[in-house]
Design an enzyme around this catalytic site. Structure first.
Site, PDB file in Angstrom:
ATOM      1  N   GLY A 170     -22.556 -10.082  24.844  1.00  0.00           N
ATOM      2  CA  GLY A 170     -22.839 -11.226  23.983  1.00  0.00           C
ATOM      3  C   GLY A 170     -22.309 -12.495  24.614  1.00  0.00           C
ATOM      4  O   GLY A 170     -22.126 -12.564  25.835  1.00  0.00           O
ATOM      5  N   SER A 171     -22.031 -13.479  23.784  1.00  0.00           N
ATOM      6  CA  SER A 171     -21.639 -14.786  24.320  1.00  0.00           C
ATOM      7  C   SER A 171     -20.194 -14.772  24.827  1.00  0.00           C
ATOM      8  O   SER A 171     -19.376 -13.944  24.413  1.00  0.00           O
ATOM      9  CB  SER A 171     -21.801 -15.846  23.242  1.00  0.00           C
ATOM     10  OG  SER A 171     -20.914 -15.568  22.186  1.00  0.00           O
ATOM     11  N   THR A 172     -19.899 -15.714  25.684  1.00  0.00           N
ATOM     12  CA  THR A 172     -18.555 -15.817  26.254  1.00  0.00           C
ATOM     13  C   THR A 172     -17.536 -16.095  25.146  1.00  0.00           C
ATOM     14  O   THR A 172     -16.427 -15.548  25.153  1.00  0.00           O
ATOM     15  CB  THR A 172     -18.535 -16.928  27.319  1.00  0.00           C
ATOM     16  OG1 THR A 172     -19.403 -16.495  28.388  1.00  0.00           O
ATOM     17  CG2 THR A 172     -17.150 -17.167  27.879  1.00  0.00           C
ATOM     18  N   ARG A 173     -17.936 -16.920  24.176  1.00  0.00           N
ATOM     19  CA  ARG A 173     -17.011 -17.247  23.095  1.00  0.00           C
ATOM     20  C   ARG A 173     -16.639 -16.002  22.279  1.00  0.00           C
ATOM     21  O   ARG A 173     -15.471 -15.752  22.003  1.00  0.00           O
ATOM     22  CB  ARG A 173     -17.651 -18.307  22.189  1.00  0.00           C
ATOM     23  CG  ARG A 173     -16.636 -18.809  21.203  1.00  0.00           C
ATOM     24  CD  ARG A 173     -16.872 -20.177  20.764  1.00  0.00           C
ATOM     25  NE  ARG A 173     -17.778 -20.165  19.633  1.00  0.00           N
ATOM     26  CZ  ARG A 173     -18.154 -21.267  19.015  1.00  0.00           C
ATOM     27  NH1 ARG A 173     -17.766 -22.418  19.445  1.00  0.00           N
ATOM     28  NH2 ARG A 173     -18.925 -21.241  17.988  1.00  0.00           N
ATOM     29  N   THR A 174     -17.637 -15.222  21.913  1.00  0.00           N
ATOM     30  CA  THR A 174     -17.347 -14.006  21.145  1.00  0.00           C
ATOM     31  C   THR A 174     -16.557 -13.016  22.007  1.00  0.00           C
ATOM     32  O   THR A 174     -15.658 -12.335  21.504  1.00  0.00           O
ATOM     33  CB  THR A 174     -18.651 -13.349  20.650  1.00  0.00           C
ATOM     34  OG1 THR A 174     -19.396 -14.323  19.935  1.00  0.00           O
ATOM     35  CG2 THR A 174     -18.380 -12.181  19.744  1.00  0.00           C
ATOM     36  N   GLY A 175     -16.867 -12.963  23.289  1.00  0.00           N
ATOM     37  CA  GLY A 175     -16.140 -12.059  24.189  1.00  0.00           C
ATOM     38  C   GLY A 175     -14.646 -12.370  24.178  1.00  0.00           C
ATOM     39  O   GLY A 175     -13.808 -11.462  24.139  1.00  0.00           O
ATOM     40  N   CYS A 179     -29.571 -13.011  29.469  1.00  0.00           N
ATOM     41  CA  CYS A 179     -28.254 -13.407  29.993  1.00  0.00           C
ATOM     42  C   CYS A 179     -28.372 -13.928  31.416  1.00  0.00           C
ATOM     43  O   CYS A 179     -27.719 -14.907  31.785  1.00  0.00           O
ATOM     44  CB  CYS A 179     -27.290 -12.244  29.916  1.00  0.00           C
ATOM     45  SG  CYS A 179     -27.878 -10.765  30.752  1.00  0.00           S
ATOM     46  N   GLU A 182     -24.674 -22.831  28.616  1.00  0.00           N
ATOM     47  CA  GLU A 182     -25.778 -21.879  28.530  1.00  0.00           C
ATOM     48  C   GLU A 182     -26.737 -22.370  27.431  1.00  0.00           C
ATOM     49  O   GLU A 182     -26.313 -22.649  26.314  1.00  0.00           O
ATOM     50  CB  GLU A 182     -25.232 -20.492  28.169  1.00  0.00           C
ATOM     51  CG  GLU A 182     -26.300 -19.425  28.164  1.00  0.00           C
ATOM     52  CD  GLU A 182     -25.749 -18.038  27.811  1.00  0.00           C
ATOM     53  OE1 GLU A 182     -24.944 -17.934  26.884  1.00  0.00           O
ATOM     54  OE2 GLU A 182     -26.164 -17.063  28.462  1.00  0.00           O
TER      55      GLU A 182
END
Ligand code: NAD
Length: 492
Positions: free
Chosen positions: A236-241, A294, A393
């Site tokens: 998923g997104s970098t923020r959620t990661g 991605c 992104e």
């Protein structure tokens, strides 16, 4: 495959725990069809108690079924049967995938399903290949490392390729003998349920693959924090990661694999053999799934001497695309997952234009008159490294164009301060191609092509903030195993 009538598809809105559909949850989320915005189901949100039930069920299945202990080739046989059932289920599974996601029916049936099935077969083949090693110790000792499954692995996946991404998580996890509890995206929750049902039909013991539904903040977070989860794998997104990594640390340190966002460059030199073919490759890399990929090649870096001609070709290729619903077989430009996402994409384009970027083609939504969210394939020129379209992104069909004179400039532009997921290099000069392949900081570099093939043996994953660890390849299989060291002392 033919098109289909979306109103004739019914979905089962539930969780899948212990081999059966389970109702329940704290509240419901409206699930909409991206192609026309129609609200077609209410999704139950699993709260911490329901997540606990799913994890406990998986733990019991891991401990009490034969899955982790049986002959690995027996696991492989069941997984191969599962792959066959998935492929044979095309008439049910492909429309289910296309209905609620952005995947056009032709792609869902012709690519996503076979790719999902073959990915599971690929991992089935690993089931008896890695058992550990014998260590070189003194002669009256026997030292060995034994590869063992973790137990229950928690997986959280995004909405852009629901079935394929699930196969990349569940394939290696189950082949290595683990159980898995997976949370699909709340925007594309249903096809994965059918996949889980087919797993049981194939002979995967009930509870070895459970699915919990819900949003990230409630269900995803509860899954990642659950003490019964031995490892978390996320796409998923970098923020959620980052949030998931923090949740794993706060709840008692767990191993994590993170497949995150990207801002991948496509570098084109003037010496390419076939400009038209390269232009089509570059166009496909940003318009497949409407750029909601991605590894989308969202930054074109092209040699100055061919830049105008190349951008002209790209515009012409973009104009050939036919926007349409995912249930229409002629669709070649799919919808954006939601109108909110489309507004976010447009916001980045307009703010970049306000900063001095030039919209050469596209730059606005496409009205299909039916409530669907579509966005014109867009080319932005006159951009620099500080603009939003270069830094962030976009996850839509938007490509920015920067130009260079020489190789050193190309390499400097290709480097991104935050992301390092993938890159493409197009040139007839093999030495130059290899210098760039070495020089670009990214987890994957494609030379004279862009995008994955069916070579599952090649791993995928990011450098920098694009991720930690790999999906696919031997690496992803090994990431689902932990190693026990055993030392036997048989000295007199
Ligand atoms: P997202 O991060 O918003 O959501 C992904 C999943 O995480 C969803 O299931 C969501 O419900 C869940 N989630 C959200 N917050 C959570 C939390 N706090 N705790 C636990 N789970 C939580 O991403 P998205 O919008 O679904 O997908 C798009 C993103 O995924 C893009 O950034 C894209 O680049 C990335 N992606 C990466 C790869 C890769 O292989 N590197 C592949 C596909 C997509």
């Amino acid at each position: 495959m033919q098109g289909f009538d979306p109103d004739r598809i019914s979905v089962r809105s539930a969780h899948f725990i212990g081999g059966r559909y389970v109702e329940g949850g704290s509240n419901t989320i409206d699930v909409k069809r991206p192609s026309d915005g129609v609200n077609y189901a209410g999704l139950p949100v699993a709260d911490a108690d329901l997540v606990d039930q799913a994890v406990q069920d998986s733990r019991n299945a891991f401990k009490n079924s034969d899955w982790a202990r049986c002959a690995p080739r027996e696991r492989a046989r069941i997984l191969r049967r599962w792959a066959d059932l998935i492929e044979a289920d095309v008439k049910t599974l492909a429309p289910l995938e296309a209905l609620g996601s952005t995947r056009p029916i032709r792609d869902a049936a012709g690519w996503d399903l076979p790719f999902t099935a073959e990915g599971i077969r690929f991992y089935a083949e690993w089931a008896d290949k890695i058992g550990g090693e014998v260590a070189s110790t003194r002669a009256d000792h026997l030292g060995m490392t034994i590869a063992e499954p973790y137990g229950v692995i928690g997986a959280v996946v995004p909405w852009n390729f629901p079935l394929v991404t699930t196969s990349w998580k569940v394939g290696p996890a189950l082949a290595a003998g683990n159980a898995m509890v997976l949370k699909p995206s709340e925007m594309t929750p249903f096809s994965v349920l059918r996949m889980a049902e087919l797993a049981v039909e194939a002979g995967v013991p009930k509870g070895i693959f459970n699915v919990v539904q819900g949003d990230g903040r409630t269900t995803g977070d509860a899954l990642c924090r659950h003490p019964g989860i031995a490892k978390v794998t996320f796409t998923g997104s970098t923020r959620t990661g980052a949030a998931i990594m923090a949740a794993c640390a706060e709840s008692g340190t767990k191993a994590v694999t993170l497949e995150l966002g990207g801002k991948s460059p496509q570098v084109v030199f003037a010496d390419v053999h076939d400009l038209e073919k390269t232009a089509r490759t570059v166009a496909r890399a940003i318009t497949t799934n409407a750029g909601q990929v991605c590894v989308a090649g969202s930054r074109l870096i092209v040699q100055k001497s061919i830049a105008d001609q190349f951008v002209e070709r790209l515009s012409a290729i973009f104009a050939e695309l036919k926007p349409g619903s995912t249930w229409e077989p002629e669709t070649t430009l799919c919808p954006i997952i939601s109108s909110r996402e489309m507004e976010r994409i447009d916001g980045i384009v307009q703010r970049t234009a306000a900063q001095g970027g030039r919209i050469v083609t596209g730059g606005q939504g496409i009205s299909m008159g039916n409530g669907g969210a579509f966005y014109q394939p867009t080319i932005l020129t006159d951009v620099d490294q500080h603009m939003e379209a270069i830094r962030n992104e976009i996850f839509g069909p938007v490509i920015s164009v920067q130009t260079f004179d020489d190789e050193a400039q190309a390499l400097a532009l290709a480097d991104h301060p935050d992301y390092g997921l993938a890159a493409g290099v197009h040139t007839a000069d093999i030495g130059r191609a290899l210098r760039l392949a070495r020089g670009i900081e990214a987890g994957t570099v494609w030379i004279n092509r862009y995008g994955r093939t069916a070579d599952f043996v090649i791993p995928t994953g990011g450098y920098k903030r694009s991720g930690i660890g790999k999906d696919l390849g031997r690496q992803a299989y090994e990431a689902n195993l932990r190693t026990k060291s055993v030392l036997v002392d048989f000295s007199e």
